[in-house]
Motif scaffolding. Sequence first.
Motif, mmCIF file in Angstrom:
data_model
loop_
_atom_site.group_PDB
_atom_site.id
_atom_site.type_symbol
_atom_site.label_atom_id
_atom_site.label_comp_id
_atom_site.label_asym_id
_atom_site.label_seq_id
_atom_site.Cartn_x
_atom_site.Cartn_y
_atom_site.Cartn_z
ATOM 1 N N LYS A 178 0.864 -1.027 0.004
ATOM 2 C CA LYS A 178 0.178 -0.120 -0.017
ATOM 3 C C LYS A 178 0.974 1.442 -0.005
ATOM 4 N N TYR A 180 0.303 5.243 0.805
ATOM 5 C CA TYR A 180 -0.478 6.269 1.146
ATOM 6 C C TYR A 180 -0.058 7.952 1.215
ATOM 7 N N ASP A 182 -0.998 10.099 2.983
ATOM 8 C CA ASP A 182 -1.049 11.000 4.227
ATOM 9 C C ASP A 182 -0.612 10.107 5.095
ATOM 10 N N CYS A 184 -1.290 10.424 8.247
ATOM 11 C CA CYS A 184 -2.247 9.864 9.279
ATOM 12 C C CYS A 184 -2.865 8.701 8.775
ATOM 13 N N GLN A 185 -3.204 8.474 7.557
ATOM 14 C CA GLN A 185 -3.892 7.317 7.012
ATOM 15 C C GLN A 185 -3.121 6.190 6.989
ATOM 16 N N GLU A 188 -3.539 5.102 10.536
ATOM 17 C CA GLU A 188 -5.017 4.744 10.879
ATOM 18 C C GLU A 188 -5.031 3.305 10.282
ATOM 19 N N SER A 189 -4.213 2.959 9.240
ATOM 20 C CA SER A 189 -4.542 1.622 8.662
ATOM 21 C C SER A 189 -4.214 0.309 9.354
#
Length: 225
Positions: A178, A180, A182, A184-185, A188-189
């Motif tokens: 993956k 990302y 961001d 934060c994302q 969060e994942s």
Amino acid sequence: MNNVAVILGAGAGTRMKSEKSKLLLEIGGKTVIERTVAVFSELAEIDEIIVVCRESDLESFENVLADYDISYCFGGETRQESVINAVDTIDECDYILIHDGARPLVTREEILRTLDKAIETGASAVGVPVKDTIKVVDKNKKIIDTPDRASLISIRTPQAFDFKLYLKAVNKAKADKKDYTDDCQLVESIGRDVYAVIGEYDNIKITTPDDIILGEGILKMRGEQ
């Protein structure tokens, strides 16, 4: 406690329509990257600064930032890869702060409050309440939803994380292939909460020529020009 700031400056900046990196453009008599680095370098809470840049910009960055105690690494193909390149150079760290080099008007108070929140919770990011009404549209641009503006935050940088937590998120992203846009994302994942810290609307990102004019206006308003 050892805290490392990673300042991202490897983007192409095509919307600035400039032959050189937008971070080497001047705002109020100083380059964008120098203004950004200067804010972090003044903080005793920041132990190390890593600037991520393009290989072609390294010499120019070194000349502009010669008075600062910083290290460099080269950017990757994506934002996430650029951060990981910086992370790979860190021997030991408690908290990592990730900041866009194109946000030179960030304040020391925003940085410290974001760091404090990360120390309290493990993960935080500065942001500002959304002023406009936001609409969700489908592929035909038909409006299908109107989120409650009171629950919307426009996330900016810096973003701060417990370093071990951030590494865990990075390793999972690598395993899942993956990427990302961001940080934060990214965190969060792995199921971790990230907390917003309310910052300043002045903390703009220098992206287009108009932003240079706006930034100089903000400096003048602050009495810094």
